[in-house]
Write a protein that holds these residues in place. Structure first.
Motif, mmCIF file in Angstrom:
data_model
loop_
_atom_site.group_PDB
_atom_site.id
_atom_site.type_symbol
_atom_site.label_atom_id
_atom_site.label_comp_id
_atom_site.label_asym_id
_atom_site.label_seq_id
_atom_site.Cartn_x
_atom_site.Cartn_y
_atom_site.Cartn_z
ATOM 1 N N PRO A 397 0.982 -1.069 0.037
ATOM 2 C CA PRO A 397 -0.144 -0.099 0.007
ATOM 3 C C PRO A 397 0.938 1.132 0.169
ATOM 4 C CG PRO A 397 -0.128 -1.210 2.026
ATOM 5 C CD PRO A 397 0.539 -1.993 1.251
ATOM 6 N N ARG A 398 2.219 1.090 0.332
ATOM 7 C CA ARG A 398 2.958 2.253 0.338
ATOM 8 C C ARG A 398 3.626 2.636 -0.914
ATOM 9 N NH1 ARG A 398 3.431 -0.164 5.626
ATOM 10 N NH2 ARG A 398 2.815 1.043 6.989
ATOM 11 N N ALA A 399 3.212 1.806 -1.943
ATOM 12 C CA ALA A 399 3.676 1.972 -3.281
ATOM 13 C C ALA A 399 3.350 3.179 -3.866
ATOM 14 C CB ALA A 399 3.304 0.949 -4.281
ATOM 15 N N VAL A 400 2.258 3.950 -3.296
ATOM 16 C CA VAL A 400 2.034 5.248 -3.742
ATOM 17 C C VAL A 400 2.620 6.319 -2.664
ATOM 18 C CG1 VAL A 400 0.149 7.039 -4.324
ATOM 19 C CG2 VAL A 400 -0.029 4.414 -4.953
ATOM 20 N N SER A 401 3.290 7.305 -2.858
ATOM 21 C CA SER A 401 3.732 7.977 -1.567
ATOM 22 C C SER A 401 3.250 9.443 -1.480
ATOM 23 C CB SER A 401 5.207 8.237 -1.902
ATOM 24 O OG SER A 401 5.453 8.965 -3.095
ATOM 25 N N ALA A 402 2.455 9.926 -2.613
ATOM 26 C CA ALA A 402 1.739 11.161 -2.470
ATOM 27 C C ALA A 402 0.485 11.288 -3.148
ATOM 28 C CB ALA A 402 2.690 12.269 -2.777
ATOM 29 N N ARG A 403 -0.609 12.035 -2.798
ATOM 30 C CA ARG A 403 -1.513 12.295 -3.482
ATOM 31 C C ARG A 403 -2.230 13.730 -3.429
ATOM 32 N NH1 ARG A 403 -3.438 7.298 -0.552
ATOM 33 N NH2 ARG A 403 -3.558 5.728 -1.978
ATOM 34 N N ILE A 404 -2.968 14.021 -4.350
ATOM 35 C CA ILE A 404 -3.530 15.389 -4.401
ATOM 36 C C ILE A 404 -4.815 15.524 -3.708
ATOM 37 C CG2 ILE A 404 -4.163 17.353 -5.881
ATOM 38 C CD1 ILE A 404 -1.322 16.726 -5.964
ATOM 39 N N CYS A 405 -5.052 16.293 -2.710
ATOM 40 C CA CYS A 405 -6.216 16.254 -1.886
ATOM 41 C C CYS A 405 -7.403 16.566 -2.847
ATOM 42 C CB CYS A 405 -6.259 17.319 -0.911
ATOM 43 S SG CYS A 405 -5.185 16.702 0.503
ATOM 44 N N ARG A 406 -8.398 15.895 -2.731
ATOM 45 C CA ARG A 406 -9.642 15.999 -3.781
ATOM 46 C C ARG A 406 -10.687 17.109 -2.974
ATOM 47 N NH1 ARG A 406 -7.164 11.994 -4.519
ATOM 48 N NH2 ARG A 406 -7.042 10.869 -6.015
ATOM 49 N N HIS A 407 -10.571 17.343 -1.729
ATOM 50 C CA HIS A 407 -11.357 18.271 -0.961
ATOM 51 C C HIS A 407 -10.419 19.033 0.046
ATOM 52 C CE1 HIS A 407 -14.156 15.014 -2.170
ATOM 53 N NE2 HIS A 407 -15.144 16.120 -2.248
ATOM 54 N N THR A 408 -11.009 20.085 0.617
ATOM 55 C CA THR A 408 -10.312 20.793 1.917
ATOM 56 C C THR A 408 -11.017 20.040 2.933
ATOM 57 O OG1 THR A 408 -10.182 22.895 0.716
ATOM 58 C CG2 THR A 408 -10.205 22.949 2.959
ATOM 59 N N TYR A 409 -10.308 19.675 3.962
ATOM 60 C CA TYR A 409 -10.653 18.998 5.234
ATOM 61 C C TYR A 409 -10.272 19.922 6.115
ATOM 62 C CZ TYR A 409 -10.784 14.769 2.229
ATOM 63 O OH TYR A 409 -11.117 13.957 1.166
ATOM 64 N N GLY A 410 -11.278 19.905 7.331
ATOM 65 C CA GLY A 410 -11.141 20.600 8.292
ATOM 66 C C GLY A 410 -11.807 20.493 9.475
ATOM 67 N N ILE A 411 -11.794 21.199 10.555
ATOM 68 C CA ILE A 411 -12.477 21.120 11.823
ATOM 69 C C ILE A 411 -13.401 22.211 12.191
ATOM 70 C CG2 ILE A 411 -12.500 20.561 14.309
ATOM 71 C CD1 ILE A 411 -9.914 19.459 13.793
ATOM 72 N N SER A 412 -14.911 21.805 12.523
ATOM 73 C CA SER A 412 -15.635 23.073 12.781
ATOM 74 C C SER A 412 -15.161 23.486 14.217
ATOM 75 C CB SER A 412 -17.080 22.736 12.779
ATOM 76 O OG SER A 412 -17.906 23.568 13.051
ATOM 77 N N CYS A 413 -15.071 25.054 14.305
ATOM 78 C CA CYS A 413 -14.686 25.531 15.556
ATOM 79 C C CYS A 413 -15.339 26.926 15.717
ATOM 80 C CB CYS A 413 -13.277 25.891 15.641
ATOM 81 S SG CYS A 413 -12.892 27.225 14.268
ATOM 82 N N ARG A 414 -15.245 27.579 17.082
ATOM 83 C CA ARG A 414 -15.490 28.964 17.109
ATOM 84 C C ARG A 414 -14.293 29.899 17.057
ATOM 85 N NH1 ARG A 414 -19.029 26.651 22.150
ATOM 86 N NH2 ARG A 414 -17.327 26.759 23.375
ATOM 87 N N LYS A 415 -14.558 31.141 17.094
ATOM 88 C CA LYS A 415 -13.391 31.967 16.950
ATOM 89 C C LYS A 415 -14.056 33.274 17.878
ATOM 90 C CE LYS A 415 -10.782 31.193 12.751
ATOM 91 N NZ LYS A 415 -10.409 31.659 11.579
ATOM 92 N N ASP A 416 -13.137 34.225 18.211
ATOM 93 C CA ASP A 416 -13.487 35.506 18.846
ATOM 94 C C ASP A 416 -14.383 36.232 17.902
ATOM 95 O OD1 ASP A 416 -12.144 35.087 21.270
ATOM 96 O OD2 ASP A 416 -10.465 36.157 20.652
ATOM 97 N N PHE A 417 -15.487 36.719 18.104
ATOM 98 C CA PHE A 417 -16.436 37.391 17.427
ATOM 99 C C PHE A 417 -15.880 38.741 16.987
ATOM 100 C CE2 PHE A 417 -20.140 39.675 15.793
ATOM 101 C CZ PHE A 417 -20.691 38.808 14.905
ATOM 102 N N MET A 418 -16.088 39.018 15.591
ATOM 103 C CA MET A 418 -15.386 40.310 15.176
ATOM 104 C C MET A 418 -16.642 41.023 14.409
ATOM 105 S SD MET A 418 -11.856 38.850 13.396
ATOM 106 C CE MET A 418 -11.485 40.692 12.975
ATOM 107 N N GLU A 419 -16.784 42.168 15.068
ATOM 108 C CA GLU A 419 -17.962 42.837 14.570
ATOM 109 C C GLU A 419 -17.904 43.337 13.023
ATOM 110 O OE1 GLU A 419 -21.748 44.013 15.442
ATOM 111 O OE2 GLU A 419 -20.220 43.724 17.214
ATOM 112 N N GLY A 420 -18.832 43.010 12.164
ATOM 113 C CA GLY A 420 -18.946 43.718 10.828
ATOM 114 C C GLY A 420 -17.848 42.660 9.989
#
Length: 547
Positions: A397-420
């Protein structure tokens, strides 16, 4: 669940289960360095020697579970360890009772008895169900056809530690790369060598029944494969030719009549399409003769077809050029897509065609004509390239060493609220501070090349100043997006893959908890680990990297 940013510490805060789920990136700039991204070399730092095998199991079986057709192949470790020329990979040959068609795959059709006991699969299932219809006994039976996508979030009783997902063009690429020297010849009958040597680049075009998938690989110095353009494709496979033929038949006999005939005379309908499949495979680019397709007698007897439309009492006549037009919608799409891919990458002059549709002389002739300046390569057993390559992938399975991401992956979070800046509807007060919910904290971005030994690290925190928050579960929701840089996880481009839930310690959370989120891209699934600094507890889950 979500996470706040703690600006001085450049970490973000996790939200408790039950609230809207979001996490936040480590800092506002979102640079790779600040996200703690590390590109570790496999298997350990400084060692680039690939592990010769990816499993200690004595046998690897590959299952190609397709929308329209499915098949399998397998081999033993003792066979895998032989030289490529001596190695044997085993597979089944499927054949219907009617006609002379033999194939490496069978229709993805499953038949169950009235009590839901499994009865049969493939051609046997289709023919048995057709007999039941003929005898008007089908009512209590259960026949499922083209059900693959209904099972997208289920597996089928295979233990996860025994299961690996393989990307079809990658599997085909491994198969071609493993062939003995001199086996592959291009459209000019020249031996293909350089494309599969370190530094070589080539395109794989997997032409299946339902879809056509493409990818571009480069061979790295250590012999492993690097994806230099993400896999892409469309619904341009062999069944699109069947659909064009169906429209031809419906125009000749009447669409309403044909729909009724399909439902009530299923055996005859299957026989007609078996006949068409044989003629489809026999079509040559330079043929000029009219095509005679054998028509079931009952179809002739019950229809109003004119006698002069038949070449004999049981064959319908199709002009040669008309028959070829059945292929043109799909071939035009394939050629257009391949041109787009070639325009996107440099240094690619070898195109490898695999899959059942690539065994059509007419299809491959059109490809050779369209890309006369490229080297068109069609390996022997092209129909089996994906299955056989998937078996090899199971061992390495390690015969492939790199792939191009098909999506952006991330985590849902909160940040300090910025007015406007932030949406008012996502404003919420948490532990006395105004936060913005539903912020998208990226782990990796669509179009980015990910080394499959890479580890990405993000940092988050959760606030538990109030007594009500001391025993909250903390959630880390994982999202995928087709957008390169989504702002909110509620955007149309985002889909929630799942979440990792962190339980509070027995005595509850302290006022501030820090988390380290590590993401591993070792295989065709990426794994996410959440570690908190209170007791060092680890929470893990995995998500599909190829979907």
């Amino acid at each position: 669940m979500s996470t706040d940013i703690d600006t001085p510490r450049h970490i973000s805060e996790a939200h408790e289960v039950g609230e809207q789920t979001h996490l936040q990136e480590e800092n506002e700039s979102g640079t790779r360095e600040r996200l703690g991204i590390s590109e570790n070399v496999f298997p350990e730092e400084g060692d680039t020697t690939p592990d010769p095998t990816g499993t200690d199991k004595p046998i690897v079986a590959a299952i190609d579970f397709g929308t329209t057709y499915s098949g399998y192949a397998y081999t033993f470790r003792s066979e895998y360890e032989k030289s490529a020329g001596a190695r044997e990979i085993f597979s089944n040959r499927w054949a219907p009772n009617m006609g002379s068609l033999m194939s490496a795959k069978a229709p993805t059709t499953a038949l169950f008895e009235p009590d839901m006991t499994f009865h049969s699969f493939g051609y046997e299932a289709e023919e048995k169900y057709a007999d039941l219809i003929q005898e008007k006994q089908q009512r209590d039976w259960h026949c499922f056809k083209r059900f693959k996508m209904k099972l997208h979030d289920k597996m089928a009783g295979i233990q996860s530690d025994c299961l690996t997902l393989a990307l079809e063009p990658e599997a085909a690429s491994l198969f071609c790369k493993s062939l003995p020297h001199g086996t592959l010849r291009d459209s000019k009958d020249q031996i293909v060598i350089g494309a599969f040597q370190p530094g070589g680049r080539y395109m794989i075009v997997d032409m299946g029944g339902g879809t056509v998938d493409t990818t571009v690989h480069e061979v790295a110095e250590d012999g492993r494969l690097v994806e230099i353009r993400q896999a892409s494709g469309g619904p341009w496979g062999g069944i699109s030719v069947d659909e064009t033929f169906y429209n031809f038949v419906a125009d000749r006999f009447g669409r309403e009549f044909i729909e009724q005939f399909k439902r009530t005379k299923t055996n005859d309908w299957l026989a007609l399409f078996m006949e068409f499949e044989i003629k489809k495979r026999q079509l040559k680019h330079n043929s000029e003769n009219k095509i005679g397709i054998k028509i079931p007698p009952r179809l002739i007897a019950e229809s109003n077809i004119r006698v002069d439309d038949l070449t004999s009492y049981d064959k319908i006549r199709v002009e040669n050029e008309d028959f070829k037009t059945f292929f043109h919608p799909s071939i035009d799409d394939i050629i257009g897509h391949v041109r787009t891919v070639l325009n996107d990458v440099d240094g690619v002059n070898t195109i490898v065609l695999v899959g059942g549709f690539s065994q059509s002389d007419y299809v491959t002739s059109l490809m050779k004509s369209a890309f006369s300046d490229e080297r068109i390569v069609i390996p022997l057993q092209a129909e089996m390239a994906v299955l056989h390559g998937a078996v090899l992938f199971g061992f390495e399975p390690r015969a492939v060493s790199a792939r191009i991401c098909r999506h952006t992956y991330g985590i849902s979070c909160r940040k300090d609220f910025m007015e406007g800046v932030h949406l008012e509807e996502y404003r919420k007060v948490v532990d006395g501070k105004e936060k913005c919910l539903n912020m998208f904290s990226p782990i990796v971005t669509r179009g980015e090349r990910v080394t499959l030994s890479a580890t990405r690290e993000n940092k988050y925190s959760s606030s538990h100043q109030s007594e009500a928050r001391r025993f909250k579960q903390i959630g880390f929701p994982i999202f995928a997006s087709t957008s390169v840089s989504p702002t909110y996880t509620t955007e149309d481009s985002c889909i929630r893959l799942g979440q990792i839930v962190v339980n509070p310690p027995e005595n509850g959370w302290p006022p501030l908890v820090n988390y380290r989120v590590e993401t591993y891209f070792g295989r065709t699934e990426f794994k996410v680990k959440v570690i908190n600094d209170v007791n060092g507890a680890e929470f893990n889950s995995s998500f599909d990297f190829l979907a």
